[in-house]
Design a protein around this motif. Structure first.
Motif, PDB file in Angstrom:
ATOM      1  N   VAL A 157       0.872  -1.355  -0.021  1.00  0.00           N
ATOM      2  CA  VAL A 157      -0.091   0.112   0.132  1.00  0.00           C
ATOM      3  C   VAL A 157       0.996   1.150  -0.064  1.00  0.00           C
ATOM      4  O   VAL A 157       1.713   1.322   1.061  1.00  0.00           O
ATOM      5  N   ASN A 158       0.699   2.049  -1.041  1.00  0.00           N
ATOM      6  CA  ASN A 158       1.472   3.256  -1.017  1.00  0.00           C
ATOM      7  C   ASN A 158       0.623   4.373  -0.441  1.00  0.00           C
ATOM      8  O   ASN A 158      -0.469   4.743  -0.874  1.00  0.00           O
ATOM      9  N   LEU A 159       1.174   5.113   0.843  1.00  0.00           N
ATOM     10  CA  LEU A 159       0.726   6.194   1.454  1.00  0.00           C
ATOM     11  C   LEU A 159       1.317   7.387   1.206  1.00  0.00           C
ATOM     12  O   LEU A 159       2.779   7.450   1.171  1.00  0.00           O
ATOM     13  N   LYS A 160       0.389   8.478   1.442  1.00  0.00           N
ATOM     14  CA  LYS A 160       1.231   9.689   1.188  1.00  0.00           C
ATOM     15  C   LYS A 160       0.889  10.325   2.558  1.00  0.00           C
ATOM     16  O   LYS A 160      -0.270  10.584   3.294  1.00  0.00           O
ATOM     17  N   ILE A 161       2.103  10.521   3.377  1.00  0.00           N
ATOM     18  CA  ILE A 161       1.858  10.983   4.648  1.00  0.00           C
ATOM     19  C   ILE A 161       2.503  12.416   4.695  1.00  0.00           C
ATOM     20  O   ILE A 161       3.549  12.740   4.000  1.00  0.00           O
ATOM     21  N   SER A 162       1.910  13.229   5.612  1.00  0.00           N
ATOM     22  CA  SER A 162       2.324  14.699   5.734  1.00  0.00           C
ATOM     23  C   SER A 162       3.543  14.880   6.242  1.00  0.00           C
ATOM     24  O   SER A 162       4.142  13.947   7.231  1.00  0.00           O
ATOM     25  N   GLU A 163       4.280  15.926   6.135  1.00  0.00           N
ATOM     26  CA  GLU A 163       5.516  16.130   6.628  1.00  0.00           C
ATOM     27  C   GLU A 163       5.633  16.179   8.014  1.00  0.00           C
ATOM     28  O   GLU A 163       6.559  15.825   8.777  1.00  0.00           O
ATOM     29  N   ILE A 164       4.393  16.401   8.646  1.00  0.00           N
ATOM     30  CA  ILE A 164       4.360  16.427  10.180  1.00  0.00           C
ATOM     31  C   ILE A 164       4.452  15.155  10.681  1.00  0.00           C
ATOM     32  O   ILE A 164       5.054  14.999  11.939  1.00  0.00           O
ATOM     33  N   ASP A 165       3.819  14.192  10.174  1.00  0.00           N
ATOM     34  CA  ASP A 165       3.773  12.876  10.640  1.00  0.00           C
ATOM     35  C   ASP A 165       4.849  11.922  10.318  1.00  0.00           C
ATOM     36  O   ASP A 165       5.180  10.737  10.764  1.00  0.00           O
ATOM     37  N   ILE A 166       5.611  12.137   9.145  1.00  0.00           N
ATOM     38  CA  ILE A 166       6.542  11.319   8.464  1.00  0.00           C
ATOM     39  C   ILE A 166       7.668  10.944   9.382  1.00  0.00           C
ATOM     40  O   ILE A 166       8.158   9.828   9.448  1.00  0.00           O
ATOM     41  N   PHE A 167       7.982  11.971  10.219  1.00  0.00           N
ATOM     42  CA  PHE A 167       9.096  11.723  11.242  1.00  0.00           C
ATOM     43  C   PHE A 167       8.951  10.716  12.529  1.00  0.00           C
ATOM     44  O   PHE A 167       9.657  10.304  13.114  1.00  0.00           O
ATOM     45  N   LYS A 168       7.505  10.356  12.606  1.00  0.00           N
ATOM     46  CA  LYS A 168       6.991   9.743  13.654  1.00  0.00           C
ATOM     47  C   LYS A 168       7.208   8.231  13.137  1.00  0.00           C
ATOM     48  O   LYS A 168       6.919   7.338  13.991  1.00  0.00           O
ATOM     49  N   LEU A 169       7.348   7.995  11.838  1.00  0.00           N
ATOM     50  CA  LEU A 169       7.237   6.490  11.432  1.00  0.00           C
ATOM     51  C   LEU A 169       8.740   5.917  11.227  1.00  0.00           C
ATOM     52  O   LEU A 169       9.659   6.636  11.234  1.00  0.00           O
ATOM     53  N   LYS A 170       8.889   4.607  11.342  1.00  0.00           N
ATOM     54  CA  LYS A 170      10.246   3.884  11.253  1.00  0.00           C
ATOM     55  C   LYS A 170      10.082   2.493  10.565  1.00  0.00           C
ATOM     56  O   LYS A 170       8.952   2.229  10.425  1.00  0.00           O
ATOM     57  N   LEU A 171      11.024   2.068  10.140  1.00  0.00           N
ATOM     58  CA  LEU A 171      11.005   0.760   9.270  1.00  0.00           C
ATOM     59  C   LEU A 171      10.772  -0.452  10.244  1.00  0.00           C
ATOM     60  O   LEU A 171      10.998  -0.367  11.424  1.00  0.00           O
ATOM     61  N   ASN A 172      10.058  -1.241   9.692  1.00  0.00           N
ATOM     62  CA  ASN A 172       9.184  -2.499  10.467  1.00  0.00           C
ATOM     63  C   ASN A 172       8.404  -2.202  11.393  1.00  0.00           C
ATOM     64  O   ASN A 172       7.939  -3.017  12.415  1.00  0.00           O
ATOM     65  N   MET A 173       7.749  -0.851  11.686  1.00  0.00           N
ATOM     66  CA  MET A 173       6.695  -0.336  12.474  1.00  0.00           C
ATOM     67  C   MET A 173       5.284  -1.217  11.895  1.00  0.00           C
ATOM     68  O   MET A 173       4.956  -1.230  10.942  1.00  0.00           O
ATOM     69  N   PRO A 174       4.652  -1.831  12.966  1.00  0.00           N
ATOM     70  CA  PRO A 174       3.568  -2.725  12.495  1.00  0.00           C
ATOM     71  C   PRO A 174       2.420  -1.595  12.305  1.00  0.00           C
ATOM     72  O   PRO A 174       2.268  -0.666  12.732  1.00  0.00           O
ATOM     73  N   VAL A 175       1.838  -2.295  11.140  1.00  0.00           N
ATOM     74  CA  VAL A 175       0.400  -1.300  10.648  1.00  0.00           C
ATOM     75  C   VAL A 175      -0.741  -2.245  10.800  1.00  0.00           C
ATOM     76  O   VAL A 175      -0.410  -3.662  10.408  1.00  0.00           O
TER      77      VAL A 175
END
Length: 203
Positions: A157-175
């Motif tokens: 799934v390709n998601l477009k995340i806002s620049e405010i929230d993108i820094f909250k994400l990290k690799l292998n984070m469960p969704v």
């Protein structure tokens, strides 16, 4: 001759001592913990926080193969339509080369699937879907994609995340994923790729 200290000097010294004592007392009160709230304080420890983001995206296959014609020419017959599953070596369509569809110079040849999968439209280099393949369509080059075969077992799934929230994400984070076409169902996944560059839009 002895000098006498004026009473005003002692008053000044006393005032300075009182001010210093009051300042120290105020600082002590700020640093000390009130007994009535001490039971509610806890030591902070590092841990995992639950991040709740709700974003819409595009479901795509991570494994796909584009199908190309042997030369320029025409699609004269469609045997498998868009959205149908095909098996490897199964005939998809019939193609005829040449400048004219009614020319007898070229013999029609079958276009076969190179793998198992679902037939979809080709994706242009700009990310948009090409027009639907139809009988009689002219293909101007052997480098023109005429259909795509995708493996539905490996989806992303390709998601477009806002620049405010993108820094909250990290690799292998469960969704957790939900789809409007499958109401009531939830699917588990993980973050596999985070784009290193932002996508800009011109207004």
């Amino acid at each position: 001759m002895r000098k006498t200290i004026k009473p005003a000097f002692w008053v000044l010294i006393l005032a300075l001592l009182c001010a210093a004592s009051y300042t120290g007392y105020r600082r002590y009160k700020k640093m000390s913990v009130r007994q009535d709230i001490a039971d509610f304080l806890r030591t902070v420890e590092q841990g995992d926080l639950k991040l709740d983001l709700q974003e819409s995206g595009e479901l795509v296959s991570r494994d796909s193969v584009d199908v190309f014609p042997p030369s320029k020419g025409f699609i004269i017959e469609i045997l498998k339509k868009e959205g149908e599953y095909v098996k490897k070596s199964e005939k998809i369509m019939t193609f005829k080369g040449g400048e004219r569809i009614d020319s007898t110079q070229y013999v029609p040849v079958p276009i076969v699937a190179s793998r198992d999968g679902l037939l979809t439209r080709c994706i242009s280099r700009y990310g948009a879907s090409d027009e639907e393949v139809r009988e009689g369509k002219r293909v101007d080059s052997a480098a023109t994609c005429i259909t795509r075969i995708v493996d539905m077992k490996t989806l992303a799934v390709n998601l477009k995340i806002s620049e405010i929230d993108i820094f909250k994400l990290k690799l292998n984070m469960p969704v957790t994923l939900t789809f409007t076409a499958i109401p009531g169902e939830k699917f588990s996944g993980k973050i596999d790729v985070i784009a290193p560059m932002a996508e800009t839009k011109s207004s």
